[in-house]
Scaffold this motif. Structure first.
Motif, PDB file in Angstrom:
ATOM      1  N   GLU A 453      41.788 -14.550 -52.454  1.00 46.78           N
ATOM      2  CA  GLU A 453      40.877 -13.657 -51.738  1.00 46.78           C
ATOM      3  C   GLU A 453      40.359 -12.560 -52.661  1.00 46.78           C
ATOM      4  O   GLU A 453      39.160 -12.218 -52.651  1.00 46.78           O
ATOM      5  CB  GLU A 453      41.597 -13.041 -50.536  1.00 46.78           C
ATOM      6  N   ALA A 454      41.261 -11.989 -53.496  1.00 52.69           N
ATOM      7  CA  ALA A 454      40.842 -10.956 -54.444  1.00 52.69           C
ATOM      8  C   ALA A 454      39.861 -11.536 -55.459  1.00 52.69           C
ATOM      9  O   ALA A 454      38.871 -10.887 -55.829  1.00 52.69           O
ATOM     10  CB  ALA A 454      42.064 -10.375 -55.158  1.00 52.69           C
ATOM     11  N   ALA A 455      40.110 -12.764 -55.916  1.00 49.89           N
ATOM     12  CA  ALA A 455      39.212 -13.406 -56.882  1.00 49.89           C
ATOM     13  C   ALA A 455      37.841 -13.646 -56.264  1.00 49.89           C
ATOM     14  O   ALA A 455      36.805 -13.486 -56.941  1.00 49.89           O
ATOM     15  CB  ALA A 455      39.819 -14.721 -57.355  1.00 49.89           C
ATOM     16  N   LYS A 456      37.813 -14.024 -54.998  1.00 46.26           N
ATOM     17  CA  LYS A 456      36.521 -14.239 -54.330  1.00 46.26           C
ATOM     18  C   LYS A 456      35.741 -12.938 -54.243  1.00 46.26           C
ATOM     19  O   LYS A 456      34.536 -12.913 -54.487  1.00 46.26           O
ATOM     20  CB  LYS A 456      36.744 -14.828 -52.937  1.00 46.26           C
ATOM     21  N   LYS A 457      36.424 -11.843 -53.896  1.00 45.05           N
ATOM     22  CA  LYS A 457      35.755 -10.545 -53.793  1.00 45.05           C
ATOM     23  C   LYS A 457      35.201 -10.095 -55.143  1.00 45.05           C
ATOM     24  O   LYS A 457      34.181  -9.405 -55.206  1.00 45.05           O
ATOM     25  CB  LYS A 457      36.723  -9.494 -53.250  1.00 45.05           C
ATOM     26  N   ALA A 458      35.906 -10.493 -56.211  1.00 44.25           N
ATOM     27  CA  ALA A 458      35.464 -10.118 -57.561  1.00 44.25           C
ATOM     28  C   ALA A 458      34.487 -11.137 -58.141  1.00 44.25           C
ATOM     29  O   ALA A 458      34.127 -11.048 -59.312  1.00 44.25           O
ATOM     30  CB  ALA A 458      36.676  -9.980 -58.479  1.00 44.25           C
ATOM     31  N   HIS A 459      34.098 -12.122 -57.312  1.00 47.87           N
ATOM     32  CA  HIS A 459      33.185 -13.185 -57.742  1.00 47.87           C
ATOM     33  C   HIS A 459      33.741 -13.920 -58.966  1.00 47.87           C
ATOM     34  O   HIS A 459      33.004 -14.287 -59.886  1.00 47.87           O
ATOM     35  CB  HIS A 459      31.788 -12.623 -58.037  1.00 47.87           C
ATOM     36  N   ALA A 460      35.054 -14.145 -58.955  1.00 47.55           N
ATOM     37  CA  ALA A 460      35.708 -14.875 -60.042  1.00 47.55           C
ATOM     38  C   ALA A 460      36.167 -16.255 -59.588  1.00 47.55           C
ATOM     39  O   ALA A 460      36.500 -17.100 -60.421  1.00 47.55           O
ATOM     40  CB  ALA A 460      36.916 -14.072 -60.557  1.00 47.55           C
ATOM     41  N   HIS A 461      36.191 -16.480 -58.278  1.00 47.96           N
ATOM     42  CA  HIS A 461      36.763 -17.719 -57.741  1.00 47.96           C
ATOM     43  C   HIS A 461      36.033 -18.965 -58.251  1.00 47.96           C
ATOM     44  O   HIS A 461      36.683 -19.955 -58.639  1.00 47.96           O
ATOM     45  CB  HIS A 461      36.719 -17.684 -56.209  1.00 47.96           C
ATOM     46  N   ALA A 493      39.590  -8.257 -60.029  1.00 51.62           N
ATOM     47  CA  ALA A 493      40.361  -8.893 -58.956  1.00 51.62           C
ATOM     48  C   ALA A 493      41.777  -8.350 -58.935  1.00 51.62           C
ATOM     49  O   ALA A 493      42.371  -8.113 -57.868  1.00 51.62           O
ATOM     50  CB  ALA A 493      40.373 -10.412 -59.157  1.00 51.62           C
ATOM     51  N   ARG A 494      42.343  -8.155 -60.108  1.00 49.19           N
ATOM     52  CA  ARG A 494      43.698  -7.590 -60.210  1.00 49.19           C
ATOM     53  C   ARG A 494      43.742  -6.187 -59.599  1.00 49.19           C
ATOM     54  O   ARG A 494      44.684  -5.840 -58.888  1.00 49.19           O
ATOM     55  CB  ARG A 494      44.112  -7.557 -61.688  1.00 49.19           C
ATOM     56  N   ALA A 495      42.729  -5.388 -59.872  1.00 57.26           N
ATOM     57  CA  ALA A 495      42.677  -4.036 -59.318  1.00 57.26           C
ATOM     58  C   ALA A 495      42.490  -4.069 -57.804  1.00 57.26           C
ATOM     59  O   ALA A 495      43.051  -3.245 -57.071  1.00 57.26           O
ATOM     60  CB  ALA A 495      41.552  -3.242 -59.967  1.00 57.26           C
ATOM     61  N   MET A 496      41.706  -5.024 -57.315  1.00 56.77           N
ATOM     62  CA  MET A 496      41.479  -5.145 -55.874  1.00 56.77           C
ATOM     63  C   MET A 496      42.775  -5.454 -55.123  1.00 56.77           C
ATOM     64  O   MET A 496      42.958  -5.047 -53.977  1.00 56.77           O
ATOM     65  CB  MET A 496      40.451  -6.246 -55.600  1.00 56.77           C
ATOM     66  N   LEU A 497      43.640  -6.190 -55.784  1.00 60.72           N
ATOM     67  CA  LEU A 497      44.882  -6.617 -55.135  1.00 60.72           C
ATOM     68  C   LEU A 497      45.912  -5.492 -55.051  1.00 60.72           C
ATOM     69  O   LEU A 497      46.818  -5.528 -54.224  1.00 60.72           O
ATOM     70  CB  LEU A 497      45.476  -7.803 -55.916  1.00 60.72           C
ATOM     71  N   LYS A 498      45.754  -4.481 -55.902  1.00 61.21           N
ATOM     72  CA  LYS A 498      46.770  -3.422 -55.977  1.00 61.21           C
ATOM     73  C   LYS A 498      46.618  -2.454 -54.808  1.00 61.21           C
ATOM     74  O   LYS A 498      45.543  -1.873 -54.601  1.00 61.21           O
ATOM     75  CB  LYS A 498      46.635  -2.668 -57.300  1.00 61.21           C
ATOM     76  N   PRO A 499      47.688  -2.234 -54.063  1.00 66.01           N
ATOM     77  CA  PRO A 499      47.628  -1.297 -52.937  1.00 66.01           C
ATOM     78  C   PRO A 499      47.799   0.141 -53.414  1.00 66.01           C
ATOM     79  O   PRO A 499      48.908   0.674 -53.467  1.00 66.01           O
ATOM     80  CB  PRO A 499      48.815  -1.732 -52.064  1.00 66.01           C
ATOM     81  N   ALA A 500      46.701   0.791 -53.784  1.00 63.51           N
ATOM     82  CA  ALA A 500      46.760   2.143 -54.320  1.00 63.51           C
ATOM     83  C   ALA A 500      45.665   2.989 -53.687  1.00 63.51           C
ATOM     84  O   ALA A 500      44.553   2.508 -53.456  1.00 63.51           O
ATOM     85  CB  ALA A 500      46.595   2.108 -55.837  1.00 63.51           C
ATOM     86  N   PRO A 501      45.943   4.286 -53.446  1.00 68.42           N
ATOM     87  CA  PRO A 501      44.938   5.136 -52.800  1.00 68.42           C
ATOM     88  C   PRO A 501      43.841   5.618 -53.745  1.00 68.42           C
ATOM     89  O   PRO A 501      42.834   6.149 -53.304  1.00 68.42           O
ATOM     90  CB  PRO A 501      45.763   6.324 -52.297  1.00 68.42           C
ATOM     91  N   ILE A 502      44.050   5.461 -55.055  1.00 64.18           N
ATOM     92  CA  ILE A 502      43.087   5.954 -56.043  1.00 64.18           C
ATOM     93  C   ILE A 502      42.583   4.780 -56.879  1.00 64.18           C
ATOM     94  O   ILE A 502      43.369   3.926 -57.300  1.00 64.18           O
ATOM     95  CB  ILE A 502      43.735   7.023 -56.953  1.00 64.18           C
ATOM     96  N   LEU A 503      41.285   4.764 -57.130  1.00 64.83           N
ATOM     97  CA  LEU A 503      40.672   3.724 -57.938  1.00 64.83           C
ATOM     98  C   LEU A 503      39.924   4.381 -59.092  1.00 64.83           C
ATOM     99  O   LEU A 503      39.129   5.295 -58.881  1.00 64.83           O
ATOM    100  CB  LEU A 503      39.694   2.892 -57.095  1.00 64.83           C
ATOM    101  N   VAL A 504      40.198   3.928 -60.312  1.00 64.03           N
ATOM    102  CA  VAL A 504      39.514   4.439 -61.503  1.00 64.03           C
ATOM    103  C   VAL A 504      38.825   3.271 -62.191  1.00 64.03           C
ATOM    104  O   VAL A 504      39.473   2.292 -62.578  1.00 64.03           O
ATOM    105  CB  VAL A 504      40.490   5.119 -62.479  1.00 64.03           C
ATOM    106  N   LEU A 505      37.511   3.371 -62.354  1.00 62.34           N
ATOM    107  CA  LEU A 505      36.730   2.332 -63.017  1.00 62.34           C
ATOM    108  C   LEU A 505      36.119   2.926 -64.281  1.00 62.34           C
ATOM    109  O   LEU A 505      35.243   3.790 -64.211  1.00 62.34           O
ATOM    110  CB  LEU A 505      35.624   1.823 -62.090  1.00 62.34           C
TER     111      LEU A 505
END
Length: 587
Positions: A453-461, A493-505
């Protein structure tokens, strides 16, 4: 600086959990030498004296001599058993200790800060760990099989000879002490040479690893000749250091061989003289010569043993220096429990500089509310990446504090802090593992469904499915088998899977083409929901929809607002926007 105490502190640290097995090796070595060396020599003496005793008949001498063969056979069997048992104990004990050294080295390396790895060759570190393991094995074997055996042989032979001939016992003891002093003198001189050799070896390993890691750069810039000459320089330096060490060893061996030969001739002449005066029997002559040959074999090993011992210690010291190197970013001894659940970030009067007296940030203040999405823009060197490094505690602030949900990030463990942050760097490095493992790395126990699911969201699937082994495909070292865009989508995709309240790109879409970026932006909009988000971008088109854009220059906030507001100000941000070409910021 070379230090026995520092090195042996760690050697004992590795031995201590298995000290019973370690000391049993010394006990078994004692039994082996007493039975195979001392007792058999004494029995040889009795057999020779019995056969040489003309006061009794040949038949009686024959039977009496045979009686000594029985205890000699028993001594050989016991010695053989002790040798085999000693080898079994040693192999079993060493296999456990060497594993623990690898584990300990891995653990200590992982505690070093981000800056440590920026200044150290990865290949050099791997070589140092392997040399530490090899060094311990060498030191352990030399202590038991060389030093301890020599001490036992010299003492036991001297004591046994003392009751047969005080003169021979004295000559043996004095010569062994004299030879040991000469050997120690040579070894002391060789320490510096071995340290130079070890340093040169680490340097060459580091250059080799660096060149292999950057093979694409070497080929793209046609730099083989330049790199080859650079490598030849360090390999020549290593050759010179090795030659110096070998030349020194050659001279030492020549002197030691002369001393050995001289004493061999001297002791033979002495024993013949003592026999001629009736002070020793032929049996004592044989007994002394058996002891002498045994000591000669072992004391010659003392020279090479001490040399290998010191060489092993100098190799080990490189890793000991790393163990004792100051760790820049440390956790508190008693850290606070993490309360970082909401994602409110605040920089309060933060100052930081990579070089002393040169600040990248000075009295920097910034507050980001829960769920707020901000963009950081500015020229290179303006402090954007520094802010993320400080937030992740890759390095510590010089002054001020950084708070998440009101909690100082330096008061919690680095692991707890980073569990609260999902981070996608500009250049995403992947493990040489399967794609599934790389994506699932951010969440313990992630299911296949979650990973897909994370890979699909990241368009990697789609590109993953097209690979020969799908999600089980290996990505190569540092992800080299994937294109830059593919690596970045796996990282996202790896970042999407991580349950964290803060996102840094941090330039998270810089490796993607325009079409892929459009897909990823859709995924990011979903990912950013209910997350406090910091986006670093040179490509300003990626941050137009941020709640707030922070414009930095020389470590200070010069403007802030949303995209429309900043354009209307016609200031620093507007100037950056107008200077873009094809969506990229001119530097």
């Amino acid at each position: 600086m070379f230090s026995f105490s520092r090195i042996f502190k760690y050697i004992w640290l590795f031995i201590k959990p298995y000290k019973t097995a370690f000391f049993s090796l010394f006990f078994l070595a004692l039994g082996r030498i007493l039975f195979s060396g001392i007792l058999t020599g004494y029995l040889y003496k009795n057999i020779i004296d019995t056969l040489n005793n003309t006061l009794i008949s040949i038949q009686d001498r024959y039977h009496l001599a045979l009686l000594f063969v029985i205890p000699m056979a028993v001594a050989f069997v016991i010695s053989m058993f002790m040798t085999r048992y000693m080898e079994w104990v040693n192999f079993r004990y060493l296999s456990k200790v060497l594993k623990n050294i690898y584990d300990y080295s891995f653990q200590r390396l992982m505690t070093h800060s981000y800056g440590f790895y920026n200044n150290t060759f990865a290949g050099s570190l791997v070589a140092k760990v392997k040399r530490l393991v090899k060094s311990f094995e060498t030191v352990n074997n030399i202590m038991v099989n060389t030093f301890w055996s020599i001490i036992l042989m010299v003492i036991s032979s001297t004591v046994a000879l003392y009751f047969q001939s005080k003169t021979l016992a004295l000559y043996f003891l004095v010569w062994c002490i004299f030879y040991s002093i000469i050997t120690l003198f040579f070894v002391k001189q060789k320490i510096k040479i071995d340290m130079q050799r070890a340093e040169a070896d680490s340097r060459m390993t580091g250059v080799l690893a660096d060149s292999i890691t950057n093979i694409s750069n070497i080929k793209v810039f046609s730099a083989f000749t330049k790199e080859f000459y650079a490598f030849k320089e360090v390999s020549t330096f290593l050759k010179d250091r090795r030659y110096a060490a070998w030349k020194f060893s050659l001279n030492r061996h020549a002197l030691q061989a002369f001393l050995m030969t001289s004493f061999h001739i001297f002791i033979l002449m002495t024993m013949i003289s003592l026999w001629s005066r009736g002070e020793i029997t032929v049996g004592v002559f044989v007994m002394a010569y058996v002891y002498f040959i045994g000591i000669i074999d072992r004391i010659w090993d003392l020279s090479s043993g001490l040399t290998n011992f010191m060489e092993a210690l100098t190799d080990a010291q490189e890793m000991v220096d790393i163990f004792e190197q100051n760790i820049e970013v440390k956790d508190l001894v008693v850290p606070e429990n993490s309360r970082m659940k909401e994602g409110v970030i605040e920089f309060k009067n933060v100052s930081f500089g990579y070089i002393e007296e040169v600040d990248v940030l000075s009295n920097f203040n910034l507050k980001i509310e829960k769920g707020e999405k901000i963009g950081l823009v500015g020229h290179s060197g303006s402090g954007k990446s520094t802010i993320t490094k400080l937030l992740l505690r890759f390095t510590d602030v010089n002054s001020g504090e950084i708070l998440i949900d009101g909690q100082n990030i330096s008061n919690v463990t680095q692991d707890d802090l980073r569990r609260a942050i999902s981070y996608v760097p500009q250049e995403s490095i992947l493990f040489h593992r399967s794609i599934k493992e790389n994506i699932g790395y951010s969440k313990d126990g992630a299911t296949d469904e979650e990973i897909i699911e994370a890979a699909k969201k990241a368009h990697a699937h789609n590109f993953i499915e097209s690979m020969s082994h799908g999600y089980d495909s290996l990505v190569g070292e540092r992800g080299i088998k994937l294109s830059g865009g593919e690596r970045q989508r796996v990282a996202i995709a790896r970042a999407m899977l991580k349950p964290a309240p803060i996102l840094v790109l941090d330039e998270a879409t810089s490796s993607l083409d325009s079409v892929s970026e459009a897909f990823i932006q859709d995924a990011f909009n979903e990912l950013m929901k209910n997350k406090t988000t910091i986006v670093i971008a040179h490509r300003l088109s990626t941050i137009q929809k941020m709640d707030r854009i922070i414009v930095l220059d020389k470590g200070k906030i010069v403007e802030e607002g949303n995209h429309k507001e900043l354009l209307e100000k016609n200031g620093f941000y507007a100037n950056l926007w107008n200077r873009q070409t094809g969506g990229f910021l001119e530097e």
